[in-house]
Write an enzyme that holds these catalytic residues in place. Structure first.
Site, PDB file in Angstrom:
ATOM      1  N   GLY A 159       0.815  -1.202   0.000  1.00  0.00           N
ATOM      2  CA  GLY A 159       0.000   0.000   0.000  1.00  0.00           C
ATOM      3  C   GLY A 159       0.850   1.254   0.000  1.00  0.00           C
ATOM      4  O   GLY A 159       0.508   2.255  -0.641  1.00  0.00           O
TER       5      GLY A 159
ATOM      6  N   SER B 255      -4.064  -3.313  -0.459  1.00  0.00           N
ATOM      7  CA  SER B 255      -2.957  -4.192  -0.074  1.00  0.00           C
ATOM      8  C   SER B 255      -3.511  -5.540   0.344  1.00  0.00           C
ATOM      9  O   SER B 255      -4.383  -5.621   1.218  1.00  0.00           O
ATOM     10  CB  SER B 255      -2.166  -3.565   1.081  1.00  0.00           C
TER      11      SER B 255
ATOM     12  N   HIS C 197      -2.447  -8.143   2.079  1.00  0.00           N
ATOM     13  CA  HIS C 197      -2.284  -8.778   3.394  1.00  0.00           C
ATOM     14  C   HIS C 197      -3.261  -8.225   4.428  1.00  0.00           C
ATOM     15  O   HIS C 197      -3.317  -8.727   5.558  1.00  0.00           O
ATOM     16  CB  HIS C 197      -0.835  -8.671   3.874  1.00  0.00           C
TER      17      HIS C 197
ATOM     18  N   THR D 299      10.484  -7.466 -12.382  1.00  0.00           N
ATOM     19  CA  THR D 299       9.811  -8.746 -12.558  1.00  0.00           C
ATOM     20  C   THR D 299       8.717  -8.907 -11.509  1.00  0.00           C
ATOM     21  O   THR D 299       8.947  -8.723 -10.318  1.00  0.00           O
ATOM     22  CB  THR D 299      10.814  -9.899 -12.430  1.00  0.00           C
TER      23      THR D 299
ATOM     24  N   CYS E  44       3.364  -0.041  11.610  1.00  0.00           N
ATOM     25  CA  CYS E  44       4.516   0.692  11.077  1.00  0.00           C
ATOM     26  C   CYS E  44       5.126   1.611  12.122  1.00  0.00           C
ATOM     27  O   CYS E  44       6.287   2.008  12.003  1.00  0.00           O
ATOM     28  CB  CYS E  44       4.099   1.520   9.867  1.00  0.00           C
TER      29      CYS E  44
END
Length: 409
Positions: free
Chosen positions: A70, A198, A200, A236, A325
């Protein structure tokens, strides 16, 4: 295993998601940009996942760019908007955004001379839309506002906000990381230019997210290199992670389609009711505002949060106080500070965030130990648990209710 009530930080990977990912960690290892069958199979899997995420969000699949988080999506959207028109040097956001938005905008203000307006919230975490309207001037490049707050769960009227912003000629970015997969959300009804999710946060893997970019919205890649993701995100692709994100989106869509979020809300409300009935001097942050179904933020008077956390952890209950965070920081929550929550409840704040994996039995098990934990924290922390707070009025909700969303709200 213990009881996990920290789902706003991350959710457990659904077993079906893991099963979908495993082949792309073992046999289907091809680079999706390669021209042979190994690459083709990986590319097909990515495009299937893109369709699944698009179905969850109600948008065309070709408007989605896969990211690693995110935070990456938010940074990409903000930079794309502010670089698009050098004549527009103003951005409007709020004081309670995720730090990846706030710190990006602070950097642009301090190093590029951007004017950034940080809108306040009221004591319930609500936004004043009239004030928002007044701050969107002709030189406003972007309005960046979240859909659901990660600490309090307070929901904002994204559809109304988006329409307001677009009517004034600015670009609109929504950080929907805590919203997507938890509450119904359709970009068919929301005229956003950018929207971030996001995986998760709704039982997908870490390291896989998506950024929606509306047709005609300006875009500058954050990463330059190859032509992956329609030339918009070099590198990738994380094939297994993207496949897992797609499966998680499919499962979340099914969960929402049968009203799973409403059952989750009932479980959250049951937990909230038990806490307020059994423990004195507790407030619910944002109690009078609409909140996302899974989130309960409480302030426990006279009980230091570090003791609450340690005692619960010792009993195998995982909860948090703020954004993961920022968990290493000793600073008070910027969200609750912006809401005017007084120190008594700020210091005793816990965030309990549930998911579809949680059960009523887990809630009941939590309530067996939580009153004991609060009593221990108050004893060790020197708080009586019965004092009247000078700002919020404690348990009764008397005094300045707008400051904290007391139990009577």
């Amino acid at each position: 295993m213990g009881v996990y009530f920290d789902n706003n930080a991350t959710t457990p990977v659904d077993p079906q998601v893991l099963e979908a990912m495993l082949p792309f960690l073992r046999d289907c290892f091809g680079n999706p940009s390669s021209p042979h069958q190994y690459g083709s199979r990986a590319k097909e899997a990515i495009e299937g996942a893109r369709e699944a995420v698009a179905a969850l969000l109600g948008c065309p699949a070709e408007r989605l760019i896969f990211t690693c988080s995110g935070s990456e999506g938010n940074n990409t959207a903000i930079l794309s908007a502010v670089l698009a028109d050098p004549g527009k040097r103003r951005v409007v956001t709020s004081t309670v955004e995720h730090h990846c938005v706030l710190r990006r905008l602070e950097y642009l203000r301090d190093h590029m001379g951007l004017e950034v307006v940080f809108l306040p919230v009221d004591g319930q975490g609500r936004l004043d839309l009239d004030r928002l309207a007044g701050e969107i001037t002709p030189d406003t490049a972007l309005v960046s506002l979240m859909g659901a707050n990660n600490e309090t769960g307070v929901l904002w009227p994204v559809r109304e906000i988006a329409a307001l912003v677009k009517s004034r000629g600015a670009l609109f970015h929504c950080d929907a990381v805590q919203l997507a997969g938890k509450e119904p959300l359709s970009l068919k009804d929301i005229p956003a230019d950018y929207l971030t999710v996001s995986g998760h946060k709704f039982h997908g893997p870490k390291g896989a997210g998506a950024l929606y970019v509306a047709r005609g919205a300006p875009f500058t890649p954050l990463l330059f290199g190859g032509m992956q993701e329609f030339g918009r995100r070099a590198g990738t692709q994380n094939v297994a992670g993207i496949v897992g994100l797609g499966k998680a989106a499919e499962l979340a869509r099914a969960f929402l389609s049968v009203g799973g979020h409403e059952r989750l809300r009932e479980l959250r409300d049951h937990l909230e009711g038990r806490i307020l009935a059994e423990i004195d001097d507790v407030v619910v942050h944002g109690a009078a505002a609409p909140r996302i179904a899974n989130t309960l933020g409480i302030g426990v008077g006279g009980a230091p949060q570090e003791i609450l956390l340690a005692e619960l952890n010792d009993r195998d209950f995982a909860v948090s106080t703020t954004s993961a965070c920022e968990s290493a920081s000793t600073a008070a929550s910027h969200v609750l500070t912006a809401m005017g929550v007084s120190g008594r409840y700020l210091r005793g704040t816990l965030r309990l965030s549930l998911s579809r994996c949680n059960t009523i039995e887990e809630v009941e098990a939590f309530m067996v130990v939580f009153p004991q934990v609060v009593a221990t924290a108050r004893r060790l922390g020197g708080g009586s648990g019965s004092g009247r707070d000078e700002v919020s009025g404690g348990r009764s909700g008397e005094g300045r209710e707008e400051a904290s969303g007391g139990r009577g709200a």
